[in-house]
Motif scaffolding. Structure first.
Motif, mmCIF file in Angstrom:
data_model
loop_
_atom_site.group_PDB
_atom_site.id
_atom_site.type_symbol
_atom_site.label_atom_id
_atom_site.label_comp_id
_atom_site.label_asym_id
_atom_site.label_seq_id
_atom_site.Cartn_x
_atom_site.Cartn_y
_atom_site.Cartn_z
ATOM 1 N N TRP A 166 0.842 -1.188 0.000
ATOM 2 C CA TRP A 166 0.000 0.000 0.000
ATOM 3 C C TRP A 166 0.883 1.246 0.000
ATOM 4 N N GLN A 167 0.246 2.398 -0.208
ATOM 5 C CA GLN A 167 0.954 3.673 -0.217
ATOM 6 C C GLN A 167 0.284 4.639 0.749
ATOM 7 N N LEU A 168 1.085 5.551 1.288
ATOM 8 C CA LEU A 168 0.580 6.595 2.182
ATOM 9 C C LEU A 168 0.327 7.866 1.393
ATOM 10 N N GLN A 169 -0.666 8.617 1.835
ATOM 11 C CA GLN A 169 -0.983 9.873 1.167
ATOM 12 C C GLN A 169 -1.347 10.908 2.216
ATOM 13 N N GLY A 170 -0.779 12.107 2.078
ATOM 14 C CA GLY A 170 -1.061 13.183 3.019
ATOM 15 C C GLY A 170 -0.547 14.498 2.479
ATOM 16 N N SER A 171 -0.933 15.581 3.135
ATOM 17 C CA SER A 171 -0.568 16.917 2.652
ATOM 18 C C SER A 171 0.734 17.439 3.249
ATOM 19 N N GLN A 172 1.252 16.765 4.270
ATOM 20 C CA GLN A 172 2.484 17.215 4.897
ATOM 21 C C GLN A 172 3.689 16.482 4.324
ATOM 22 N N ARG A 173 4.865 17.059 4.536
ATOM 23 C CA ARG A 173 6.103 16.408 4.121
ATOM 24 C C ARG A 173 6.590 15.452 5.214
ATOM 25 N N ASN A 174 7.458 14.556 4.776
ATOM 26 C CA ASN A 174 8.146 13.643 5.705
ATOM 27 C C ASN A 174 7.186 12.758 6.500
ATOM 28 N N ILE A 175 6.097 12.378 5.869
ATOM 29 C CA ILE A 175 5.196 11.427 6.528
ATOM 30 C C ILE A 175 5.831 10.040 6.474
ATOM 31 N N GLN A 176 5.849 9.389 7.600
ATOM 32 C CA GLN A 176 6.414 8.055 7.669
ATOM 33 C C GLN A 176 5.459 7.130 8.427
ATOM 34 N N GLN A 177 5.514 5.895 8.093
ATOM 35 C CA GLN A 177 4.705 4.893 8.781
ATOM 36 C C GLN A 177 5.504 4.331 9.945
ATOM 37 N N SER A 178 4.890 4.301 11.104
ATOM 38 C CA SER A 178 5.551 3.708 12.264
ATOM 39 C C SER A 178 4.945 2.360 12.650
ATOM 40 N N ALA A 179 3.709 2.111 12.196
ATOM 41 C CA ALA A 179 3.040 0.834 12.503
ATOM 42 C C ALA A 179 1.893 0.646 11.510
ATOM 43 N N TYR A 180 1.426 -0.596 11.426
ATOM 44 C CA TYR A 180 0.288 -0.890 10.563
ATOM 45 C C TYR A 180 -0.576 -1.966 11.202
ATOM 46 N N GLU A 181 -1.799 -2.086 10.703
ATOM 47 C CA GLU A 181 -2.686 -3.176 11.079
ATOM 48 C C GLU A 181 -3.430 -3.625 9.832
ATOM 49 N N LEU A 182 -3.469 -4.928 9.608
ATOM 50 C CA LEU A 182 -4.157 -5.530 8.476
ATOM 51 C C LEU A 182 -5.319 -6.373 8.973
ATOM 52 N N VAL A 183 -6.396 -6.380 8.205
ATOM 53 C CA VAL A 183 -7.502 -7.281 8.491
ATOM 54 C C VAL A 183 -7.972 -7.878 7.179
ATOM 55 N N VAL A 184 -8.207 -9.188 7.189
ATOM 56 C CA VAL A 184 -8.625 -9.933 6.000
ATOM 57 C C VAL A 184 -9.881 -10.714 6.352
ATOM 58 N N SER A 185 -10.870 -10.707 5.435
ATOM 59 C CA SER A 185 -12.131 -11.360 5.728
ATOM 60 C C SER A 185 -12.829 -11.737 4.427
ATOM 61 N N SER A 186 -13.783 -12.645 4.514
ATOM 62 C CA SER A 186 -14.628 -12.946 3.365
ATOM 63 C C SER A 186 -15.763 -11.941 3.242
ATOM 64 N N ALA A 187 -15.909 -11.069 4.248
ATOM 65 C CA ALA A 187 -16.917 -10.003 4.198
ATOM 66 C C ALA A 187 -16.388 -8.820 3.412
ATOM 67 N N ALA A 188 -17.289 -8.066 2.789
ATOM 68 C CA ALA A 188 -16.886 -6.971 1.903
ATOM 69 C C ALA A 188 -16.228 -5.811 2.649
ATOM 70 N N LYS A 189 -16.500 -5.688 3.952
ATOM 71 C CA LYS A 189 -15.884 -4.633 4.757
ATOM 72 C C LYS A 189 -15.225 -5.279 5.966
ATOM 73 N N PRO A 190 -14.007 -5.770 5.793
ATOM 74 C CA PRO A 190 -13.347 -6.555 6.858
ATOM 75 C C PRO A 190 -13.207 -5.830 8.182
ATOM 76 N N ALA A 191 -12.876 -4.536 8.136
ATOM 77 C CA ALA A 191 -12.594 -3.822 9.381
ATOM 78 C C ALA A 191 -13.822 -3.706 10.270
ATOM 79 N N GLY A 192 -15.002 -3.735 9.679
ATOM 80 C CA GLY A 192 -16.211 -3.586 10.463
ATOM 81 C C GLY A 192 -16.824 -4.899 10.899
#
Length: 340
Positions: free
Chosen positions: A46-72
């Motif tokens: 995946w890619q990050l998008q934002g309006s500020q400079r020097n945005i970095q990722q410090s952590a992530y969370e993934l969810v996978v499901s057979s449902a169309a909206k996994p996070a919910g």
């Protein structure tokens, strides 16, 4: 003064909201929403998008499901939990074994270098292919007529089937000895040519997965395929070399239909199919093609066609353990799979 302070605070929160990072461009094995994966642990990016400079990722969370909206949902196939990592490319799926021919949706959120969490991304998905030889119900079929061994005209195969319910989705899993073109109700399956491609066939044979939901209709249907010698048995290299991998062309096709009520139907290549030849009397990749339009079988790709003059087919007990998937995007644009 108080009014000015309230305006300043409101602007601060507005700017802070606008500046918040979001997650975009979700890819699975380099592709958006691919179908037909046979990889046990697909890699997610995946890619990050934002309006500020020097945005970095410090952590992530993934969810996978057979449902169309996994996070919910509550019945996710896998949740990574919060992982302290800047990795956003080739993160391997780490959940239970994936099921053949099943669609999985996934979402991701991240924490930036200031510790703020993003919203969940929009859902993306991938679909698994057929993962084991036992997942193939289809049988290898070859023409049931005596072939002209000199000209070797292109064999044609057909079968009719009935679909009496509302269709939710349909997938066609196809490969061949030789090259194939497949059709459902007169419409070509996919947009690629010279499929399934050239590999060292005695070591691996690619199969392809197509979304054919729009081609299958409620009622009577016809499915057909035409084969060519291709690299499998055609002239190859020099000194009149041919039949490098075999002498007999064959088809392996499995159509899986899912209905709106959740029931399924599987149409397979088997002894019920018919075979013949038509207008293509000679076909070689390097030597060209001879087409005799007088021998065209008009209407052979439509339901209700009179196939009384056609031959049957012969079923071959051929191994399926060398079949590997060719990755496709959901809109059926072909991308070659990594060499194994």
């Amino acid at each position: 003064m108080r009014k000015f302070a309230l305006v300043f605070i409101s602007l601060f929160f507005l700017v802070d909201t606008i500046a918040q990072v979001s997650v975009k461009n979700l890819l699975c094995e380099y592709l958006p929403n691919p179908i037909g994966l046979d990889i046990a642990q697909p890699r997610l990016s995946w890619q990050l998008q934002g309006s500020q400079r020097n945005i970095q990722q410090s952590a992530y969370e993934l969810v996978v499901s057979s449902a169309a909206k996994p996070a919910g949902g509550k019945n996710s196939a896998w949740r990574s939990g919060k992982v302290n990592s800047s990795q956003s490319v080739h993160v391997k799926y780490g959940g239970p074994s994936l099921q053949p021919a099943k669609r999985y949706y996934w979402q991701v959120r991240i924490w930036d270098n200031s510790g703020k969490a993003s919203a969940w991304s929009e859902p993306a998905y991938w679909e698994m292919g057929l993962l084991q030889p036992g997942d193939w119900k289809a049988k290898w079929i070859v023409p049931g007529f005596v072939e002209d061994s000199v000209m070797r005209p292109s064999p044609m195969f057909r079968k009719e089937f009935t679909s009496n319910k509302k269709i939710q989705s349909a997938r066609a899993y196809i490969t061949s000895h030789g090259i194939f073109e497949a059709f459902i109700n007169g419409q070509r399956v996919g947009d690629a040519y010279l499929t399934p491609g050239w590999t060292s066939y005695n070591k691996r044979l690619q199969y392809m997965v197509f979304d054919v939901t729009s081609l299958v209709k409620q009622g009577n249907n016809a499915i057909g395929a035409m084969l060519g010698s291709g690299w499998y048995r055609g002239f190859l290299a020099w000194s009149g070399n041919k039949n490098s991998y075999g002498r007999e062309l064959g088809l392996l096709l499995q159509l899986q239909i899912t209905y709106a009520d959740g029931s399924t139907q599987t149409v397979i290549s088997d002894e019920s199919w018919k075979s013949t030849t038509g207008a293509i009397r000679y076909s070689e990749i390097y030597h060209g093609e001879i087409n005799d339009a007088r021998m065209e079988k008009a209407g052979w790709l439509q339901a209700g066609y009179n196939e009384s003059g056609w031959s049957g087919v012969t079923v071959k007990d051929l191994p399926k353990d060398k079949l590997v998937a060719t990755i496709w995007r959901s809109e059926e644009r072909r991308v070659g799979k990594e060499c194994r």
